[in-house]
Design a protein around this motif. Structure first.
Motif, PDB file in Angstrom:
ATOM      1  N   ASP A  17     -35.259  17.513  54.790  1.00 55.51           N
ATOM      2  CA  ASP A  17     -36.367  18.311  55.302  1.00 55.51           C
ATOM      3  C   ASP A  17     -35.807  19.652  55.776  1.00 55.51           C
ATOM      4  OD1 ASP A  17     -38.472  19.456  56.673  1.00 55.51           O
ATOM      5  OD2 ASP A  17     -38.663  17.848  58.144  1.00 55.51           O
ATOM      6  N   SER A  18     -36.360  20.745  55.250  1.00 53.17           N
ATOM      7  CA  SER A  18     -35.800  22.070  55.545  1.00 53.17           C
ATOM      8  C   SER A  18     -35.863  22.409  57.031  1.00 53.17           C
ATOM      9  CB  SER A  18     -36.539  23.146  54.738  1.00 53.17           C
ATOM     10  OG  SER A  18     -37.898  23.231  55.134  1.00 53.17           O
ATOM     11  N   LYS A  19     -36.818  21.803  57.757  1.00 55.72           N
ATOM     12  CA  LYS A  19     -36.945  22.111  59.186  1.00 55.72           C
ATOM     13  C   LYS A  19     -35.769  21.561  59.996  1.00 55.72           C
ATOM     14  CE  LYS A  19     -41.063  20.260  59.402  1.00 55.72           C
ATOM     15  NZ  LYS A  19     -41.350  20.084  57.967  1.00 55.72           N
ATOM     16  N   THR A  20     -35.040  20.602  59.426  1.00 58.77           N
ATOM     17  CA  THR A  20     -33.893  20.023  60.133  1.00 58.77           C
ATOM     18  C   THR A  20     -32.594  20.754  59.817  1.00 58.77           C
ATOM     19  OG1 THR A  20     -33.361  18.420  58.364  1.00 58.77           O
ATOM     20  CG2 THR A  20     -35.024  17.766  60.000  1.00 58.77           C
ATOM     21  N   LEU A  21     -32.650  21.758  58.948  1.00 54.00           N
ATOM     22  CA  LEU A  21     -31.445  22.461  58.509  1.00 54.00           C
ATOM     23  C   LEU A  21     -31.435  23.884  59.054  1.00 54.00           C
ATOM     24  CD1 LEU A  21     -31.492  21.385  54.734  1.00 54.00           C
ATOM     25  CD2 LEU A  21     -30.168  20.334  56.583  1.00 54.00           C
ATOM     26  N   SER A  22     -30.260  24.389  59.320  1.00 53.36           N
ATOM     27  CA  SER A  22     -30.120  25.787  59.693  1.00 53.36           C
ATOM     28  C   SER A  22     -30.341  26.666  58.469  1.00 53.36           C
ATOM     29  CB  SER A  22     -28.728  26.049  60.264  1.00 53.36           C
ATOM     30  OG  SER A  22     -27.748  25.877  59.251  1.00 53.36           O
ATOM     31  N   GLU A  23     -30.535  27.948  58.695  1.00 58.70           N
ATOM     32  CA  GLU A  23     -30.730  28.871  57.577  1.00 58.70           C
ATOM     33  C   GLU A  23     -29.533  28.847  56.637  1.00 58.70           C
ATOM     34  OE1 GLU A  23     -31.630  33.628  56.741  1.00 58.70           O
ATOM     35  OE2 GLU A  23     -31.643  32.835  58.789  1.00 58.70           O
ATOM     36  N   ALA A  24     -28.333  28.818  57.196  1.00 56.21           N
ATOM     37  CA  ALA A  24     -27.124  28.796  56.361  1.00 56.21           C
ATOM     38  C   ALA A  24     -27.063  27.522  55.528  1.00 56.21           C
ATOM     39  CB  ALA A  24     -25.882  28.916  57.242  1.00 56.21           C
ATOM     40  N   GLU A  25     -27.441  26.391  56.135  1.00 52.28           N
ATOM     41  CA  GLU A  25     -27.410  25.125  55.397  1.00 52.28           C
ATOM     42  C   GLU A  25     -28.464  25.104  54.300  1.00 52.28           C
ATOM     43  OE1 GLU A  25     -25.666  22.113  55.141  1.00 52.28           O
ATOM     44  OE2 GLU A  25     -24.208  23.514  55.994  1.00 52.28           O
ATOM     45  N   ARG A  26     -29.628  25.682  54.552  1.00 53.23           N
ATOM     46  CA  ARG A  26     -30.655  25.744  53.499  1.00 53.23           C
ATOM     47  C   ARG A  26     -30.162  26.567  52.318  1.00 53.23           C
ATOM     48  NH1 ARG A  26     -34.227  26.281  58.074  1.00 53.23           N
ATOM     49  NH2 ARG A  26     -34.241  28.552  57.838  1.00 53.23           N
ATOM     50  N   GLU A  27     -29.557  27.699  52.607  1.00 54.19           N
ATOM     51  CA  GLU A  27     -29.037  28.544  51.528  1.00 54.19           C
ATOM     52  C   GLU A  27     -27.947  27.811  50.743  1.00 54.19           C
ATOM     53  OE1 GLU A  27     -29.836  31.425  50.331  1.00 54.19           O
ATOM     54  OE2 GLU A  27     -31.230  32.290  51.787  1.00 54.19           O
ATOM     55  N   ARG A  28     -27.074  27.102  51.457  1.00 54.33           N
ATOM     56  CA  ARG A  28     -25.979  26.392  50.784  1.00 54.33           C
ATOM     57  C   ARG A  28     -26.521  25.290  49.879  1.00 54.33           C
ATOM     58  NH1 ARG A  28     -22.681  22.037  51.040  1.00 54.33           N
ATOM     59  NH2 ARG A  28     -23.821  21.075  52.768  1.00 54.33           N
ATOM     60  N   ARG A  29     -27.480  24.540  50.376  1.00 53.76           N
ATOM     61  CA  ARG A  29     -28.005  23.430  49.582  1.00 53.76           C
ATOM     62  C   ARG A  29     -28.895  23.924  48.442  1.00 53.76           C
ATOM     63  NH1 ARG A  29     -28.494  18.477  53.989  1.00 53.76           N
ATOM     64  NH2 ARG A  29     -26.791  19.259  55.294  1.00 53.76           N
ATOM     65  N   LEU A  30     -29.497  25.074  48.637  1.00 46.30           N
ATOM     66  CA  LEU A  30     -30.209  25.675  47.518  1.00 46.30           C
ATOM     67  C   LEU A  30     -29.229  26.035  46.407  1.00 46.30           C
ATOM     68  CD1 LEU A  30     -32.778  26.787  46.237  1.00 46.30           C
ATOM     69  CD2 LEU A  30     -32.333  28.938  47.399  1.00 46.30           C
ATOM     70  N   GLY A  31     -28.059  26.541  46.790  1.00 44.33           N
ATOM     71  CA  GLY A  31     -27.029  26.830  45.795  1.00 44.33           C
ATOM     72  C   GLY A  31     -26.636  25.593  45.022  1.00 44.33           C
ATOM     73  N   LEU A  32     -26.594  24.438  45.689  1.00 45.63           N
ATOM     74  CA  LEU A  32     -26.272  23.182  44.999  1.00 45.63           C
ATOM     75  C   LEU A  32     -27.387  22.797  44.025  1.00 45.63           C
ATOM     76  CD1 LEU A  32     -24.838  21.102  47.994  1.00 45.63           C
ATOM     77  CD2 LEU A  32     -23.558  22.290  46.197  1.00 45.63           C
ATOM     78  N   LEU A  33     -28.632  23.046  44.409  1.00 43.30           N
ATOM     79  CA  LEU A  33     -29.741  22.766  43.490  1.00 43.30           C
ATOM     80  C   LEU A  33     -29.673  23.662  42.258  1.00 43.30           C
ATOM     81  CD1 LEU A  33     -32.722  22.384  46.006  1.00 43.30           C
ATOM     82  CD2 LEU A  33     -31.648  20.572  44.675  1.00 43.30           C
ATOM     83  N   GLU A  34     -29.342  24.930  42.476  1.00 46.76           N
ATOM     84  CA  GLU A  34     -29.210  25.849  41.338  1.00 46.76           C
ATOM     85  C   GLU A  34     -28.077  25.416  40.413  1.00 46.76           C
ATOM     86  OE1 GLU A  34     -29.074  29.588  43.788  1.00 46.76           O
ATOM     87  OE2 GLU A  34     -30.442  30.228  42.204  1.00 46.76           O
ATOM     88  N   ALA A  35     -26.996  24.945  41.002  1.00 41.31           N
ATOM     89  CA  ALA A  35     -25.850  24.500  40.189  1.00 41.31           C
ATOM     90  C   ALA A  35     -26.188  23.249  39.390  1.00 41.31           C
ATOM     91  CB  ALA A  35     -24.645  24.248  41.103  1.00 41.31           C
ATOM     92  N   ALA A  36     -27.201  22.521  39.838  1.00 45.92           N
ATOM     93  CA  ALA A  36     -27.612  21.309  39.127  1.00 45.92           C
ATOM     94  C   ALA A  36     -28.762  21.605  38.168  1.00 45.92           C
ATOM     95  CB  ALA A  36     -28.023  20.236  40.130  1.00 45.92           C
ATOM     96  N   GLY A  37     -28.828  22.831  37.688  1.00 47.73           N
ATOM     97  CA  GLY A  37     -29.924  23.259  36.829  1.00 47.73           C
ATOM     98  C   GLY A  37     -30.014  22.545  35.497  1.00 47.73           C
ATOM     99  N   ASP A  38     -29.030  21.724  35.165  1.00 41.58           N
ATOM    100  CA  ASP A  38     -29.137  20.977  33.915  1.00 41.58           C
ATOM    101  C   ASP A  38     -30.067  19.772  34.041  1.00 41.58           C
ATOM    102  OD1 ASP A  38     -27.348  19.812  35.697  1.00 41.58           O
ATOM    103  OD2 ASP A  38     -26.188  18.838  34.114  1.00 41.58           O
ATOM    104  N   PHE A  39     -30.406  19.388  35.294  1.00 39.27           N
ATOM    105  CA  PHE A  39     -31.363  18.292  35.457  1.00 39.27           C
ATOM    106  C   PHE A  39     -32.397  18.531  36.565  1.00 39.27           C
ATOM    107  CE2 PHE A  39     -28.009  17.100  38.438  1.00 39.27           C
ATOM    108  CZ  PHE A  39     -28.680  16.540  39.512  1.00 39.27           C
ATOM    109  N   VAL A  40     -32.313  19.662  37.280  1.00 41.53           N
ATOM    110  CA  VAL A  40     -33.256  19.971  38.351  1.00 41.53           C
ATOM    111  C   VAL A  40     -33.992  21.267  38.017  1.00 41.53           C
ATOM    112  CG1 VAL A  40     -33.541  20.561  40.793  1.00 41.53           C
ATOM    113  CG2 VAL A  40     -31.850  18.846  40.124  1.00 41.53           C
ATOM    114  N   GLY A  41     -35.316  21.262  38.198  1.00 37.86           N
ATOM    115  CA  GLY A  41     -36.117  22.471  38.014  1.00 37.86           C
ATOM    116  C   GLY A  41     -37.047  22.664  39.198  1.00 37.86           C
ATOM    117  N   TRP A  42     -37.611  23.855  39.336  1.00 36.33           N
ATOM    118  CA  TRP A  42     -38.475  24.168  40.468  1.00 36.33           C
ATOM    119  C   TRP A  42     -39.520  25.210  40.070  1.00 36.33           C
ATOM    120  CZ3 TRP A  42     -38.405  29.310  41.384  1.00 36.33           C
ATOM    121  CH2 TRP A  42     -37.278  30.026  40.948  1.00 36.33           C
ATOM    122  N   GLY A  43     -40.534  25.333  40.887  1.00 37.99           N
ATOM    123  CA  GLY A  43     -41.551  26.369  40.727  1.00 37.99           C
ATOM    124  C   GLY A  43     -42.117  26.729  42.087  1.00 37.99           C
ATOM    125  N   LEU A  44     -42.575  27.972  42.233  1.00 37.52           N
ATOM    126  CA  LEU A  44     -43.090  28.469  43.508  1.00 37.52           C
ATOM    127  C   LEU A  44     -44.411  29.199  43.313  1.00 37.52           C
ATOM    128  CD1 LEU A  44     -39.885  30.212  44.955  1.00 37.52           C
ATOM    129  CD2 LEU A  44     -40.761  27.976  45.645  1.00 37.52           C
TER     130      LEU A  44
END
Length: 300
Positions: free
Chosen positions: A67-94
């Motif tokens: 849950d993003s509310k439990t993470l600091s801004e730095a942690e959200r950015e870091r974990r978003l980077g991990l999601l981007e790196a997993a782009g071979d099986f993870v997708g998103w839309g906004l």
């Protein structure tokens, strides 16, 4: 995350999405829906979807999504980077909904509240994934309003999908947690890169959390109120906090076509018996009418 376009024009809003991983076009996928910025008086509301093959959900969870509310801004950015790196099986839309759009929807003549706007936006993003070829079979949604009613609505719209709507879904389902991170990071970046086009006010970014009860936010609103033109586009002018401040410190406006103030007549006044009025003098009617005792309707 390819959000350069959003950062160039945050006030414009719109849809943004990643490329669809080829694996998501071939394998059954789970999709999560969450939002960021529903309650603040400042900035956009961002809805996000995140999806991956059902068989890859353990790998998604292993990325540390939460849950993003439990993470600091730095942690959200870091974990978003991990999601981007997993782009071979993870997708998103906004879907980014600007403040002016939110307020205009809420104040239009036909009632359209924030819950309806939120649910319509979530529904549109699920349809976007389907139209993009994602093989969605399961949908998990963080609720807005009564979860049973919301789930029934989505199930009716998407009868071929398994739909689960739950409170706090962002802490229950990893795919919703991932959507929560995407939405929150996008909103944070929109606020950070907001382009102030107005010639008034003090567009520094010391506005705190943007929530109405935040003292920093209240002070920023007071400092950036222009008595005639109101607030910068960053402000949701339909929120009570902004309206109260404008009424208290803004210049009163009288429109030329406004009717003068008056007390409306009582409904009962339309049904009150009028006192009898004397009939005007008229010559005697023709003998034909006298012999038959006929009288004009106006005299009855």
């Amino acid at each position: 995350m390819a959000l350069a376009e959003l950062q160039r024009d945050p006030a414009g809003g719109g849809r943004f999405s990643s490329p669809v991983p080829p694996l998501c076009r071939r394998r059954p996928c789970a999709l999560g829906v969450d939002e960021a910025g529903r309650g603040p008086v400042l900035g956009p509301m961002v809805y996000a979807i995140c999806y991956c093959p059902v068989e890859k959900l353990p790998e998604l969870e292993a990325l540390g999504v939460a849950d993003s509310k439990t993470l600091s801004e730095a942690e959200r950015e870091r974990r978003l980077g991990l999601l981007e790196a997993a782009g071979d099986f993870v997708g998103w839309g906004l879907q980014v909904l600007p403040p002016a759009h939110i307020s205009a929807c809420m104040q239009q003549r036909a009632k359209y509240n924030l819950n309806e706007l939120s649910q319509d936006t979530a529904q549109g993003l699920i349809q976007l994934a389907l139209d993009s070829g994602v093989q969605v079979t399961q949908v998990f949604v963080d609720t807005v309003g009564p979860p049973d009613r919301y789930q029934a609505r989505l199930q009716l719209q998407f009868p071929g999908l398994g739909v689960t709507v739950r409170p706090k879904a962002d802490s229950l389902f990893p795919v919703v947690s991932a959507a929560s991170i995407c939405a929150k990071v996008a909103r944070d970046r929109a606020l950070l890169h907001w382009n102030f086009l107005e010639d008034f006010g003090d567009p520094d970014r010391g506005y705190g959390s943007g929530y109405p009860n935040d003292p920093k936010t209240k002070e920023w609103l007071r400092r950036n109120l222009e008595p005639v033109f109101g607030f910068p586009q960053l402000v949701r002018f339909s929120w009570g906090t902004a309206q109260a401040l404008l009424q208290r410190e803004g210049v009163p406006v009288t429109w030329a076509d406004d009717d003068p103030p008056s007390d409306p007549p009582s409904v009962l006044s339309f049904f009150a018996r009028s006192p009898p009025q004397p009939l005007p003098h008229r010559p005697l009617p023709h003998r034909f009418f006298q012999e038959r005792s006929l009288r004009p309707l106006t005299e009855l």
